[in-house]
Scaffold this motif. Structure first.
Motif, short mmCIF file in Angstrom:
data_model
loop_
_atom_site.label_atom_id
_atom_site.label_comp_id
_atom_site.label_asym_id
_atom_site.label_seq_id
_atom_site.Cartn_x
_atom_site.Cartn_y
_atom_site.Cartn_z
N ASP A 81 -3.09 32.75 -46.97
CA ASP A 81 -3.27 34.72 -46.34
C ASP A 81 -3.32 35.04 -48.00
O ASP A 81 -1.90 34.87 -49.15
CB ASP A 81 -1.56 35.38 -45.98
N LEU A 82 -4.33 35.08 -48.55
CA LEU A 82 -5.12 35.65 -49.30
C LEU A 82 -5.42 36.87 -49.65
O LEU A 82 -6.43 37.49 -48.28
CB LEU A 82 -5.65 34.35 -50.77
N THR A 83 -5.51 37.79 -50.72
CA THR A 83 -5.97 38.86 -50.92
C THR A 83 -7.50 38.47 -51.10
O THR A 83 -7.91 36.94 -51.14
CB THR A 83 -5.52 39.23 -52.58
N PRO A 84 -7.83 39.48 -50.65
CA PRO A 84 -9.87 39.29 -51.04
C PRO A 84 -10.56 39.03 -52.10
O PRO A 84 -11.14 37.86 -52.76
CB PRO A 84 -10.51 40.62 -50.86
N ARG A 128 -9.23 34.76 -52.74
CA ARG A 128 -9.98 34.31 -51.49
C ARG A 128 -11.32 33.53 -52.28
O ARG A 128 -11.99 32.95 -52.14
CB ARG A 128 -10.49 34.37 -50.56
#
Length: 290
Positions: free
Chosen positions: A243-246, A249
């Protein structure tokens, strides 16, 4: 040497520290008066710059500046300082002798893990890296027109006191993300200051990668920090399912090994050329907390 650092944040403070013994004055800008004490403590005369206007106090101080450092990230419609300087930096900086622009190795984009140097093509992936390429080009154009040497410092992932893997463990945010064959370079913030001071002394112009010698998978850094702290490293997580922020990522979309041979060839020595000795220094001295 009369220095002004636009955007005197984490790297700017390290630059001020590296120049403190040879600069007659060092000034720095910030967007908030609340940060004035921090800049003063770092040896800088603080000035407000909101990215839109040059106030009277700032314009007066710029009249004596010989060495300009631009550390503010570009945005839309472009570099905020260039928009105000126009095509002639000496309009506000009549004594200007040398300029530096802090950029990023992100301008190279993705090279599938291959080595890149300053002659490698720029293939930026993210919007912010595209904006950096445009800003580099614009700064180079006004420097040439004004006949002022410009050094562009392309920085890799910045860490140091107060910003490091130990801090992530303390905050409970340490992660070991694994993406096959992914590597990153890093740079200790003190080496940014030292590199800029070195280039300023030599009145250098051109593009320089300011980065360590040892690109490696990011999870290796976390594991080594855990070893120094004598704690268990966090479990490995697959990048694809994390689960990563844009923005986080997007960093993994650029895979390359960045060479620092050009600045080394001029005689510059990195104090912290690889992450193991650097992290050990931070841990053993207690500087990791900042």
């Amino acid at each position: 040497m009369q220095v002004m650092i636009f955007g005197a944040g984490y790297s700017g403070k390290a630059i001020a520290n590296a120049l403190k013994t040879e600069a007659g004055t060092i000034s720095g800008t910030t967007r908030s008066e609340d940060k004035f004490p921090d800049l003063t403590a770092a040896g800088m005369a603080p000035f407000l710059f909101d990215g839109v206007h040059l106030n009277d106090d700032l314009i007066a101080a710029m009249g004596n500046v010989t060495h300009l450092v631009q550390s503010i990230a570009p945005g839309r419609p472009g570099d905020p300082l260039l928009a105000l300087l126009g095509d002639d930096p000496k309009r506000f900086l009549p004594k200007l002798e040398w300029m530096a622009y802090l950029s990023t190795v992100g301008v190279y984009g993705d090279h599938n893990g291959a080595w890149v140097d300053e002659k490698s093509p720029c293939r930026p992936v993210s919007t912010r890296s595209v904006e950096r390429v445009a800003a580099e080009t614009a700064w180079a154009a006004i420097a040439e027109k004004a006949n002022v040497p410009l050094s562009i410092l392309r920085l890799s992932g910045i860490y140091g006191p107060g910003r490091n893997a130990f801090m992530n463990f303390e905050k409970g945010t340490a992660r070991r993300l694994v993406k096959k064959d992914q590597v990153f370079n890093r740079i200790r913030v003190e080496d940014i200051g030292a590199a800029l001071a070195f280039l300023a002394r030599k009145n250098e112009r051109g593009i320089f990668n300011v980065t360590d010698d040892q690109p490696c998978p990011p999870q290796d850094v976390v594991s080594f920090a855990a070893t120094l702290m004598d704690v268990e490293p966090p479990p490995e997580q697959a990048f694809e399912t994390a689960d990563l922020t844009p923005m986080a990522r997007s960093f993994y979309g650029e895979n390359k090994r960045v060479s620092n041979a050009r600045i080394r060839g001029l005689g510059f020595d990195f104090r912290f050329p690889e992450y193991r000795s650097s992290l050990k220094h931070l841990w053993e001295t207690g500087l990791w907390r900042g």
